[in-house]
Design a protein around this motif. Structure first.
Motif, PDB file in Angstrom:
ATOM      1  N   THR A 186      34.431  44.322  47.470  1.00 31.38           N
ATOM      2  CA  THR A 186      36.005  44.790  47.031  1.00 31.38           C
ATOM      3  C   THR A 186      36.478  44.545  48.217  1.00 31.38           C
ATOM      4  O   THR A 186      36.409  43.652  49.377  1.00 31.38           O
ATOM      5  N   TYR A 211      28.322  44.178  44.405  1.00 28.65           N
ATOM      6  CA  TYR A 211      29.645  44.249  43.944  1.00 28.65           C
ATOM      7  C   TYR A 211      31.178  43.869  45.474  1.00 28.65           C
ATOM      8  O   TYR A 211      30.909  43.828  46.754  1.00 28.65           O
ATOM      9  N   GLU A 220      42.755  52.807  45.843  1.00 24.55           N
ATOM     10  CA  GLU A 220      43.171  51.638  44.609  1.00 24.55           C
ATOM     11  C   GLU A 220      44.119  51.282  44.938  1.00 24.55           C
ATOM     12  O   GLU A 220      44.682  49.876  45.079  1.00 24.55           O
ATOM     13  N   SER A 263      39.459  49.315  41.813  1.00 24.38           N
ATOM     14  CA  SER A 263      38.390  49.663  43.034  1.00 24.38           C
ATOM     15  C   SER A 263      36.638  48.748  41.787  1.00 24.38           C
ATOM     16  O   SER A 263      36.676  48.926  40.503  1.00 24.38           O
ATOM     17  N   ALA A 264      34.961  49.195  42.985  1.00 29.72           N
ATOM     18  CA  ALA A 264      33.966  48.705  42.168  1.00 29.72           C
ATOM     19  C   ALA A 264      33.766  49.858  41.208  1.00 29.72           C
ATOM     20  O   ALA A 264      33.442  49.749  39.946  1.00 29.72           O
ATOM     21  N   THR A 291      44.034  44.203  47.594  1.00 23.81           N
ATOM     22  CA  THR A 291      44.050  43.237  46.260  1.00 23.81           C
ATOM     23  C   THR A 291      45.829  42.740  46.159  1.00 23.81           C
ATOM     24  O   THR A 291      46.304  41.804  45.092  1.00 23.81           O
ATOM     25  N   HIS A 319      36.332  42.986  41.719  1.00 22.27           N
ATOM     26  CA  HIS A 319      37.327  43.987  40.407  1.00 22.27           C
ATOM     27  C   HIS A 319      38.811  43.656  40.724  1.00 22.27           C
ATOM     28  O   HIS A 319      39.515  42.062  40.854  1.00 22.27           O
TER      29      HIS A 319
END
Length: 619
Positions: free
Chosen positions: A366, A364, A299, A339-340, A369, A334
């Motif tokens: 991902t 999902y 993450e 994270s997922a 970020t 997310h």
């Protein structure tokens, strides 16, 4: 003195040997429901069988002799179901003491014989408490009897196994291992796993050994479709079918057929004339997968992207089950430094709602970020477009054209980009776009990134804790100092570099990070905040506010209510929670409500017209 003693003896001899006294209901219930699965004692029903045959003392010293004697009774034609059940429980009891797999398998065989006798008069009543206990003995007997690798896995294969009274010959068709374009493998027992970290544990009670199956490529020479996430664990159930069990027990050789069921596709099976639910451990399988994948470990590194060697990730769209025609996709997106895996509690809860499980499938998205939000939005949009085209090239699945996208925090901003017509609002340069000097490849790239049209298959978007007008955390000095360490993808760096080099008037332009984009004064987030989702696309908002103060002046520790609040959504739901509210029961409950509403509207949209409407149209 002697006379008095005689009187006492006579009185004692006349005392009633049977008495009752009032006891706590819990004490009585424990006594009546005890079994080999709840403690070191057998059930009342099995105790009664041993007492009837005068074997209580013998069981303590010679359990094998007792099991042999009772088996001889059954093999010799005694059809008493009480004895068959006692054999199932006592075999499991002895297996637990000796760790001999043959007795676990014998327990499963006897339990099946008790549950599914050929003669109707031997079928146990559905309220007989032994039905549930026999089912559990069967399930655990199969699991433990076929275990390998010190109990870490269960052997799902054909083979011959010893029984205390003969042998068990198992037939298995390996075609059942196929799962989409992958193959099921590495079957971990799920019933005996202790699960922590998820708020709720779901077990769908029934028959069969619940397992968490891994997957491997069907063809070792070819990588399978990347749509299924690596490390996926599939909840499956192994059912050992034993035809005419009493007859086979008497013969000494038991032939059985092993069937494997994907619990996400099959919930009941037919055994004889009865429809029987399968035992499933979906929460344990989910927890097993999350433990193996260690999704939380990436993450923070996913925020900094390539700044940490070896951790730059490609944006991906993933699922944990094959595409199923007729089920509406729900895409989870997310947020920052997340994270997922953060959707785990919500998915665990929603996927165990029968109606949602039947009509929806979960995907999902991902991504790294820290990347520019419009760059990530392009990746999300292209992955969704490609998935729809690949999964349904003819466009004949209406469910695939009714997608729901749900985003948390930054993921909510990304979600919104699937449902807007941005026009020129993301283009900030004075030079007209057509006049910018760049390669055709770069022009196509910036055209996609800057000028958005709503995706035609997205029919609803849901915002959770979304900073529509930016985050005050992103706007502070420390956040921007941390953001300096974000390494942007080569695609962004090279494209912007070419743009600046070819157009001197853009010399001061630099690619923003996601932190820049979510700063309240940033042109991107200000422009996005002014846009509403396109007509025909529904939108809902879930806003988290920490504490119990006034909502209007509140925040969740990351986003102020005034930033998350929108007046152009169908509904706004306030959940009292810090920013990461995806696991909050109130959040999950609202998402469930929204999905069921969406399902009802979808079914109305795709329902065939009534006969009178068809007739009127024809005339």
């Amino acid at each position: 003195m002697i006379a008095a003693s005689l009187v006492l003896v006579l009185l004692a001899g006349c005392a009633a040997p049977v008495r009752v006294q009032r006891a706590d209901p819990k004490t009585v219930h424990r006594e009546l429901t005890r079994s080999v699965l709840t403690g070191p004692e057998m059930s009342i029903q099995t105790h009664n069988v041993l007492h009837r045959y005068g074997m209580l003392e013998q069981w303590k010293n010679d359990p094998v002799g007792v099991l042999t004697a009772l088996h001889t009774e059954i093999a010799g034609g005694n059809g008493d179901p009480d004895v068959v059940f006692a054999l199932a429980e006592l075999s499991f009891f002895h297996a637990g003491r000796t760790k001999q797999p043959s007795y676990y398998l014998a327990s499963a065989v006897y339990a099946w014989a008790f549950l599914f006798p050929v003669r109707r008069e031997y079928v146990p009543h559905r309220f007989d408490p032994r039905v549930r206990l026999a089912s559990d003995l069967y399930n655990l007997g199969v699991t433990n009897g076929l275990e390998i690798d010190n109990g870490k896995q269960v052997a799902i294969t054909a083979g011959t196994y010893p029984l205390p009274f003969g042998e068990l010959v198992i037939d298995f068709d390996e075609a059942q291992l196929r799962w989409g374009d992958r193959k099921l493998a590495n079957f971990a027992p799920a019933a005996e796993l202790k699960v922590t970290g998820l708020a709720e544990r779901y077990r769908r009670t029934g028959l069969g050994a619940p397992l968490a199956a891994g997957t491997v490529p069907l063809d070792p020479e070819r990588e399978p479709d990347e749509f299924i996430a690596k490390g996926t664990r599939v909840p499956v159930t192994a059912l050992l079918r034993i035809p005419e069990p009493r007859k086979q027990i008497a013969s000494g050789t038991v032939h059985a057929k092993l069937d494997l069921y994907d619990a996400q596709a099959t919930e009941t099976v037919q055994i004889g004339e009865r429809i029987v639910p399968l035992e499933v451990e979906p929460t344990a399988a989910l927890a097993y997968m999350l433990t193996e994948q260690r999704a939380w470990d990436v993450e923070i590194s996913g925020f900094f992207g390539g700044a940490i060697p070896g951790v730059e990730q490609k944006a991906r769209l993933r699922a944990v089950q094959p595409y199923r025609r007729g089920r509406i996709p729900v895409v989870f997106v997310h947020g920052t430094a997340s994270s997922a895996a953060r959707w785990a509690d919500m998915v665990n809860d929603l996927s165990n709602d029968p109606l949602i499980r039947e009509h929806f499938q979960f995907w999902y998205f991902t991504y790294d970020t820290g990347n520019p939000i419009l760059f990530t939005a392009d990746a999300l949009r292209q992955l969704l477009i490609d998935a729809v085209a690949r999964l349904d090239p003819a466009g004949t699945d209406p469910a695939l054209q009714d997608m729901v996208v749900i985003g948390h925090s930054q993921g909510g901003l990304l979600t919104k980009t699937t449902a807007i017509d941005s026009g020129q609002k993301f283009y900030y340069f004075k030079t007209p776009f057509a006049d910018l000097k760049m390669s055709d490849e770069n022009r196509a790239f910036f055209q996609r990134v800057l000028f958005l049209k709503p995706l035609p298959f997205v029919k609803r978007v849901v915002f959770i804790s979304t900073p529509h007008r930016g985050s005050y955390i992103a706007g502070n000095w420390l956040a921007h100092q941390v953001a300096r360490f974000i390494k942007l993808p080569g695609r962004v760096v090279n494209s912007v570099g070419e743009l600046v080099k070819g157009n001197p008037e853009l010399a001061t332009f630099r690619a923003p990070t996601a932190v820049d984009n979510m700063t309240p004064t940033n042109p991107f987030v200000k422009a996005l905040a002014e846009m509403s989702v396109a007509p025909g696309i529904a939108s809902n908002s879930i806003v988290s506010v920490a504490g119990d103060g006034p909502v209007e002046g509140g925040d969740d520790g990351v986003v102020e209510y005034s930033s998350a609040h929108r007046t152009d959504v169908e509904s706004e739901f306030i959940v009292r929670s810090p920013h990461s509210c995806q696991s909050n029961p109130a959040t999950i409950g609202e998402v469930r409500r929204i999905l069921l509403l969406h399902l009802a509207e979808y079914q109305e949209r795709v329902a065939p017209p009534p006969p009178e409407a068809v007739g009127a149209a024809a005339s």
